[in-house]
Design an enzyme around this catalytic site. Structure first.
Site, PDB file in Angstrom:
ATOM      1  N   ALA A  69       0.822  -1.230   0.000  1.00 54.53           N
ATOM      2  CA  ALA A  69       0.000   0.000   0.000  1.00 54.53           C
ATOM      3  C   ALA A  69       0.846   1.266   0.000  1.00 54.53           C
ATOM      4  O   ALA A  69       0.324   2.360   0.233  1.00 54.53           O
ATOM      5  CB  ALA A  69      -0.929  -0.002   1.209  1.00 54.53           C
ATOM      6  N   LEU A  73       1.504   5.798   5.654  1.00 53.57           N
ATOM      7  CA  LEU A  73       0.916   7.125   5.835  1.00 53.57           C
ATOM      8  C   LEU A  73       0.692   7.444   7.306  1.00 53.57           C
ATOM      9  O   LEU A  73       0.757   8.615   7.715  1.00 53.57           O
ATOM     10  CB  LEU A  73      -0.419   7.198   5.084  1.00 53.57           C
ATOM     11  CG  LEU A  73      -0.346   6.986   3.568  1.00 53.57           C
ATOM     12  CD1 LEU A  73      -1.746   6.855   2.978  1.00 53.57           C
ATOM     13  CD2 LEU A  73       0.410   8.118   2.888  1.00 53.57           C
ATOM     14  N   GLU A 121       6.467   1.940  -6.777  1.00 54.45           N
ATOM     15  CA  GLU A 121       7.884   2.311  -6.908  1.00 54.45           C
ATOM     16  C   GLU A 121       8.783   1.121  -6.584  1.00 54.45           C
ATOM     17  O   GLU A 121       9.794   0.881  -7.247  1.00 54.45           O
ATOM     18  CB  GLU A 121       8.194   3.496  -5.979  1.00 54.45           C
ATOM     19  CG  GLU A 121       7.441   4.758  -6.394  1.00 54.45           C
ATOM     20  CD  GLU A 121       7.759   5.958  -5.536  1.00 54.45           C
ATOM     21  OE1 GLU A 121       7.498   5.886  -4.317  1.00 54.45           O
ATOM     22  OE2 GLU A 121       8.247   6.965  -6.074  1.00 54.45           O
ATOM     23  N   GLU A 141      -0.741   9.504  -5.033  1.00 56.52           N
ATOM     24  CA  GLU A 141      -0.096  10.624  -4.334  1.00 56.52           C
ATOM     25  C   GLU A 141      -0.875  11.924  -4.504  1.00 56.52           C
ATOM     26  O   GLU A 141      -1.048  12.703  -3.558  1.00 56.52           O
ATOM     27  CB  GLU A 141       1.353  10.803  -4.837  1.00 56.52           C
ATOM     28  CG  GLU A 141       2.348   9.824  -4.230  1.00 56.52           C
ATOM     29  CD  GLU A 141       2.412   8.494  -4.960  1.00 56.52           C
ATOM     30  OE1 GLU A 141       1.518   8.234  -5.797  1.00 56.52           O
ATOM     31  OE2 GLU A 141       3.332   7.716  -4.687  1.00 56.52           O
ATOM     32  N   ARG A 144      -3.667  12.278  -2.206  1.00 54.11           N
ATOM     33  CA  ARG A 144      -3.258  12.391  -0.791  1.00 54.11           C
ATOM     34  C   ARG A 144      -2.577  13.717  -0.492  1.00 54.11           C
ATOM     35  O   ARG A 144      -2.160  13.962   0.641  1.00 54.11           O
ATOM     36  CB  ARG A 144      -2.273  11.268  -0.435  1.00 54.11           C
ATOM     37  CG  ARG A 144      -2.823   9.862  -0.634  1.00 54.11           C
ATOM     38  CD  ARG A 144      -3.499   9.330   0.602  1.00 54.11           C
ATOM     39  NE  ARG A 144      -3.938   7.970   0.371  1.00 54.11           N
ATOM     40  CZ  ARG A 144      -5.154   7.516   0.623  1.00 54.11           C
ATOM     41  NH1 ARG A 144      -6.057   8.318   1.142  1.00 54.11           N
ATOM     42  NH2 ARG A 144      -5.465   6.262   0.388  1.00 54.11           N
TER      43      ARG A 144
HETATM   44  C1  1HE Z   1      -1.921   1.601   6.020  1.00 54.26           C
HETATM   45  C2  1HE Z   1      -1.696   1.927   4.671  1.00 54.26           C
HETATM   46  C3  1HE Z   1      -0.671   2.867   4.407  1.00 54.26           C
HETATM   47  C4  1HE Z   1      -3.317   0.532   4.751  1.00 54.26           C
HETATM   48  N1  1HE Z   1       0.000   3.370   5.453  1.00 54.26           N
HETATM   49  N2  1HE Z   1      -1.226   2.144   7.017  1.00 54.26           N
HETATM   50  N3  1HE Z   1      -0.789   4.749  -0.241  1.00 54.26           N
HETATM   51  C5  1HE Z   1      -2.119   4.892  -0.350  1.00 54.26           C
HETATM   52  O1  1HE Z   1      -2.676   5.946  -0.503  1.00 54.26           O
HETATM   53  C6  1HE Z   1      -2.917   3.610  -0.192  1.00 54.26           C
HETATM   54  C7  1HE Z   1      -3.528   3.556   1.203  1.00 54.26           C
HETATM   55  N4  1HE Z   1      -4.224   2.319   1.483  1.00 54.26           N
HETATM   56  C8  1HE Z   1      -5.415   2.014   0.899  1.00 54.26           C
HETATM   57  O2  1HE Z   1      -5.935   2.679   0.041  1.00 54.26           O
HETATM   58  C9  1HE Z   1      -6.082   0.771   1.382  1.00 54.26           C
HETATM   59  O3  1HE Z   1      -5.591   0.477   2.695  1.00 54.26           O
HETATM   60  C10 1HE Z   1      -5.864  -0.487   0.497  1.00 54.26           C
HETATM   61  C11 1HE Z   1      -6.655  -0.316  -0.796  1.00 54.26           C
HETATM   62  C12 1HE Z   1      -4.395  -0.719   0.193  1.00 54.26           C
HETATM   63  C13 1HE Z   1      -6.374  -1.752   1.251  1.00 54.26           C
HETATM   64  O4  1HE Z   1      -7.711  -1.521   1.647  1.00 54.26           O
HETATM   65  P1  1HE Z   1      -8.349  -2.441   2.804  1.00 54.26           P
HETATM   66  O5  1HE Z   1      -9.806  -2.080   2.892  1.00 54.26           O
HETATM   67  O6  1HE Z   1      -7.999  -3.866   2.542  1.00 54.26           O
HETATM   68  O7  1HE Z   1      -7.561  -2.056   4.155  1.00 54.26           O
HETATM   69  P2  1HE Z   1      -7.774  -0.771   5.117  1.00 54.26           P
HETATM   70  O8  1HE Z   1      -8.933  -1.008   6.020  1.00 54.26           O
HETATM   71  O9  1HE Z   1      -7.754   0.492   4.360  1.00 54.26           O
HETATM   72  O10 1HE Z   1      -6.435  -0.811   5.969  1.00 54.26           O
HETATM   73  C14 1HE Z   1      -6.137  -1.889   6.830  1.00 54.26           C
HETATM   74  C15 1HE Z   1      -5.068  -1.431   7.772  1.00 54.26           C
HETATM   75  O11 1HE Z   1      -3.893  -1.163   7.032  1.00 54.26           O
HETATM   76  C16 1HE Z   1      -5.427  -0.148   8.485  1.00 54.26           C
HETATM   77  O12 1HE Z   1      -4.778  -0.176   9.743  1.00 54.26           O
HETATM   78  P3  1HE Z   1      -5.640  -0.426  11.084  1.00 54.26           P
HETATM   79  O13 1HE Z   1      -4.621  -0.358  12.186  1.00 54.26           O
HETATM   80  O14 1HE Z   1      -6.671   0.652  11.138  1.00 54.26           O
HETATM   81  O15 1HE Z   1      -6.255  -1.796  10.926  1.00 54.26           O
HETATM   82  C17 1HE Z   1      -4.770   0.902   7.630  1.00 54.26           C
HETATM   83  O16 1HE Z   1      -4.476   2.087   8.330  1.00 54.26           O
HETATM   84  C18 1HE Z   1      -3.498   0.191   7.241  1.00 54.26           C
HETATM   85  N5  1HE Z   1      -2.927   0.737   6.026  1.00 54.26           N
HETATM   86  N6  1HE Z   1      -2.563   1.241   3.907  1.00 54.26           N
HETATM   87  C19 1HE Z   1      -0.273   3.002   6.704  1.00 54.26           C
HETATM   88  N7  1HE Z   1      -0.329   3.216   3.170  1.00 54.26           N
HETATM   89  C20 1HE Z   1       8.199   7.813  -0.917  1.00 54.26           C
HETATM   90  S1  1HE Z   1       6.771   8.628  -1.208  1.00 54.26           S
HETATM   91  C21 1HE Z   1       5.582   7.421  -1.560  1.00 54.26           C
HETATM   92  C22 1HE Z   1       4.226   8.054  -1.468  1.00 54.26           C
HETATM   93  C23 1HE Z   1       3.145   7.040  -1.418  1.00 54.26           C
HETATM   94  O17 1HE Z   1       3.357   5.858  -1.346  1.00 54.26           O
HETATM   95  S2  1HE Z   1       1.574   7.700  -1.466  1.00 54.26           S
HETATM   96  C24 1HE Z   1       0.527   6.315  -1.554  1.00 54.26           C
HETATM   97  C25 1HE Z   1       0.115   5.857  -0.180  1.00 54.26           C
END
Ligand code: 1HE
Length: 267
Positions: A69, A73, A121, A141, A144
């Site tokens: 993911a 974040l 990436e 990105e 966000r």
């Molecule tokens: C996370 C992250 C994360 C999930 N950082 N904790 N990336 C994104 O914008 C993608 C963000 N994630 C999502 O859109 C969704 O989580 C998913 C589509 C990947 C999966 O959805 P789902 O329904 O299976 O899971 P969820 O309920 O959203 O998340 C489950 C848990 O994973 C939850 O934690 P919990 O403690 O509340 O159970 C979420 O917070 C955690 N989680 N994704 C942290 N990304 C060098 S610069 C690079 C810049 C980027 O990469 S920007 C893109 C970021």
């Protein structure tokens, strides 16, 4: 020979089998394998170590329902980083991903579920990408309020071109399936991407390690050079690779008729 057994891994798993096939698994499924700073540290150490540990090929995969993911974040929000801190974090990502791309060991990414942001990436730093029908690629990105920091402007733009990358970032467009292959994000589609990636890794491992080293480091280096310098570097690399004893043996087998012939398989 290896110090990989001494690596302290909390967020990743590493296996190196007797055939030299390494399997690296992102292992934070509860967090969708989001890349926190500690995971990047572990990837750096793993890919620093693999080339000298006898690895002949590597499969990179993610535990759970998603490959990765992207940037953690929640950690990023909690750390409330200064610009300088995030710059250094990005430099660390680059260190890890450059070790992958330039390390000389073929890396095959087995992808499923989300391959987004920093997850894309990471996947783009592998040499080949295999997807299943659940896999999807995105660069969220823009949505966000962020920007890529792990090499997408270099590797994703290289794979799909600047215009498609800008589209993904501006509009949140996702790619999956055949379309992902057509635009260049994936090399293969399979029902089981992990099994297919293993199969490809084993096929790569049949090549001589020195040939694979050149394929999986020299081509990337040469893309950073002028054509004149790349031609020079290519000659030097070919001088070393194409005269190795093990290559001579393979050429002798071709001359004797026992070496493989390069033809499409029937049916
Ligand atoms: C996370 C992250 C994360 C999930 N950082 N904790 N990336 C994104 O914008 C993608 C963000 N994630 C999502 O859109 C969704 O989580 C998913 C589509 C990947 C999966 O959805 P789902 O329904 O299976 O899971 P969820 O309920 O959203 O998340 C489950 C848990 O994973 C939850 O934690 P919990 O403690 O509340 O159970 C979420 O917070 C955690 N989680 N994704 C942290 N990304 C060098 S610069 C690079 C810049 C980027 O990469 S920007 C893109 C970021």
């Amino acid at each position: 020979m290896s110090r990989i057994s001494e690596l302290k891994l909390e967020h990743t798993l590493l296996d190196l089998d007797e055939d030299g096939i390494a399997t690296v698994t992102l292992n934070r499924p509860a967090k969708r394998n989001a890349l926190n700073a500690a995971t990047i540290d572990e990837l750096t150490e793993i890919f620093r170590s693999l080339p000298r540990a006898g690895a002949r090929a590597c499969v990179l995969r993610g535990a759970g329902d998603h490959f990765c993911a992207g940037l953690d974040l929640v950690e990023h929000h909690a750390e409330d980083r200064a610009p300088e801190d995030f710059m250094h974090l990005c430099l660390h990502w680059h260190e890890a991903f450059n070790k992958m791309e330039y390390g000389g060991v073929p890396i095959i990414a087995a992808l499923h579920g989300a391959v987004v942001g920093g997850g894309l990436e990471l996947a783009a730093a592998a040499h080949l990408r295999v997807i299943d029908e659940t896999a999807y690629f995105g660069l969220p990105e823009g949505q966000r309020g962020l920007f890529t920091g792990g090499g997408a402007t270099i590797r994703v733009a290289d794979l799909i071109g600047k215009s498609r990358m800008i589209d993904m970032m501006l509009t949140g467009r996702l790619y999956r399936g055949e379309e992902a292959v057509t635009v260049g994000l994936a090399n293969y589609i399979a029902a089981d991407s992990a099994a297919k990636a293993q199969e490809i890794a084993r096929r790569c491992a049949e090549n001589l390690p020195l040939s694979n080293f050149a394929i999986c480091s020299a081509i990337s280096h040469m893309q950073n050079m002028s054509p004149l310098d790349a031609a020079y570097a290519e000659s030097v690399v070919a001088g070393v690779v194409n005269t190795q004893q093990a290559a001579r043996d393979r050429l002798a087998a071709f001359r004797d008729g026992s070496g493989p012939r390069i033809k499409p398989t029937q049916g």
